[in-house]
Design an enzyme around this catalytic site. Structure first.
Site, mmCIF file in Angstrom:
data_model
loop_
_atom_site.group_PDB
_atom_site.id
_atom_site.type_symbol
_atom_site.label_atom_id
_atom_site.label_comp_id
_atom_site.label_asym_id
_atom_site.label_seq_id
_atom_site.Cartn_x
_atom_site.Cartn_y
_atom_site.Cartn_z
ATOM 1 N N TYR A 1 22.281 29.203 26.574
ATOM 2 C CA TYR A 1 23.663 28.779 26.791
ATOM 3 C C TYR A 1 23.981 27.623 25.844
ATOM 4 C CZ TYR A 1 23.300 31.442 31.177
ATOM 5 O OH TYR A 1 23.101 32.426 32.131
ATOM 6 N N PRO B 1 29.341 37.077 40.012
ATOM 7 C CA PRO B 1 29.547 37.420 41.415
ATOM 8 C C PRO B 1 30.999 37.467 41.870
ATOM 9 C CG PRO B 1 28.940 35.122 41.225
ATOM 10 C CD PRO B 1 28.833 35.708 39.838
ATOM 11 N N LEU B 2 31.913 36.911 41.075
ATOM 12 C CA LEU B 2 33.294 36.795 41.541
ATOM 13 C C LEU B 2 34.144 38.040 41.326
ATOM 14 C CD1 LEU B 2 34.043 33.105 40.536
ATOM 15 C CD2 LEU B 2 34.073 34.059 42.830
#
Length: 281
Positions: A64, A210-211
């Site tokens: 990241y 997950p959203l």
């Protein structure tokens, strides 16, 4: 698919009791998960607010930024609050924005591990996860430096990402696995068998992305259930995952303090069995 009727708020990962609603730090980077957070001060505030709100599990990765995300977490949170688990990952080359190239060569993995230790300012990584199996390198070779790092006290627990059941079983012949992080949400359930496998084996399952709340065809029923709970669509999507299986640890990510607190409220929503079944159709 299995469901649970009694919803627990924590999951035991090794010797750590993890609050099931954690935080994924990937969004605290530049476009394409490349480069530093556009507003570093705001990004640090989000991390600090997450911990203040009760988060004790933060997910990051060497890839990241690359590297900037781990350094940001250390800058915002070190020295770490007792009980706070920082999980990181290795195994991706990042030549540019949006580019992710698996690299499972032992030398690269060793470099990832040592780099993460330095950037996170820790002596031991609580959970180190292999981003992907490299199709060009046998996973037994990839995990060699991980085994060495465990023996040296540099890594406490090991997890995998985007794997099927045979891959988990293959990796477990080399090193004990405590978690699996795969793409999974209300609208994308490709890895149902892996969720059920990890539940049976007592492994944590960490859904990334997950959203996502599913296709437009589900909007009506989600909206109705959200209205009943005075919740948002995103909160219902998270609540569905929490009810799906007791070993699921959530790591919704956001670069907004307001959105962070909205996500955290999902832990207070308990769907009925009927609501869960309706959403699961």
């Amino acid at each position: 698919m299995t469901t649970v009727t009694k919803q627990t708020h924590t999951f035991r990962l090794g010797q750590h009791e993890i609050n099931r609603l954690g935080y994924g730090a990937m969004q605290l980077t530049g476009p394409g998960v490349f480069g530093d957070a556009p507003d570093r001060g705001k990004a640090k505030k989000v991390l600090q607010e997450a911990v203040a709100a009760g988060v004790n599990f933060i997910d990051t990765a060497d890839a990241y930024g690359p590297h900037t995300n781990e350094s940001l977490i250390a800058e915002a949170l070190h020295p770490y609050k007792k009980g706070l688990i920082i999980a990181t990952k290795g195994g991706f080359n990042r030549p540019g924005p949006g580019q992710w190239i698996p690299n499972g060569t032992p030398a690269f993995i060793r470099e990832n591990i040592d780099g993460s230790l330095k950037r996170l300012k820790v002596d031991t990584i609580d959970l180190w996860q292999l981003h992907r199996f490299d199709p060009n390198v046998p996973v037994e070779e990839t995990l060699g430096p991980v085994v060495d790092a465990i023996k040296a006290g540099k890594i406490r627990h090991v997890g995998l990402s985007e794997v099927d059941v045979p891959q988990i079983e293959r990796a477990e012949k080399v090193v004990p696995i405590v978690s699996v992080q795969n793409l999974y949400n209300l609208g994308n359930r490709k890895w149902e068998k892996v969720v059920d496998y990890t539940t049976r084996q007592g492994l944590a399952f960490i859904p990334w992305y997950p959203l996502a709340s599913g296709p437009e065809s589900m909007a009506g029923k989600i909206s109705s259930i959200a209205k009943h709970h005075r919740a948002t669509t995103a909160q219902v999507a998270l609540a569905w995952l929490l009810k799906r299986s007791p070993n699921i640890l959530l790591i919704p990510g956001t670069s907004s303090v307001e959105h962070l607190h909205e996500n955290m409220q999902a832990a207070n929503i308990t769907l009925t069995d009927e609501e869960f079944d309706e959403l699961s159709k």
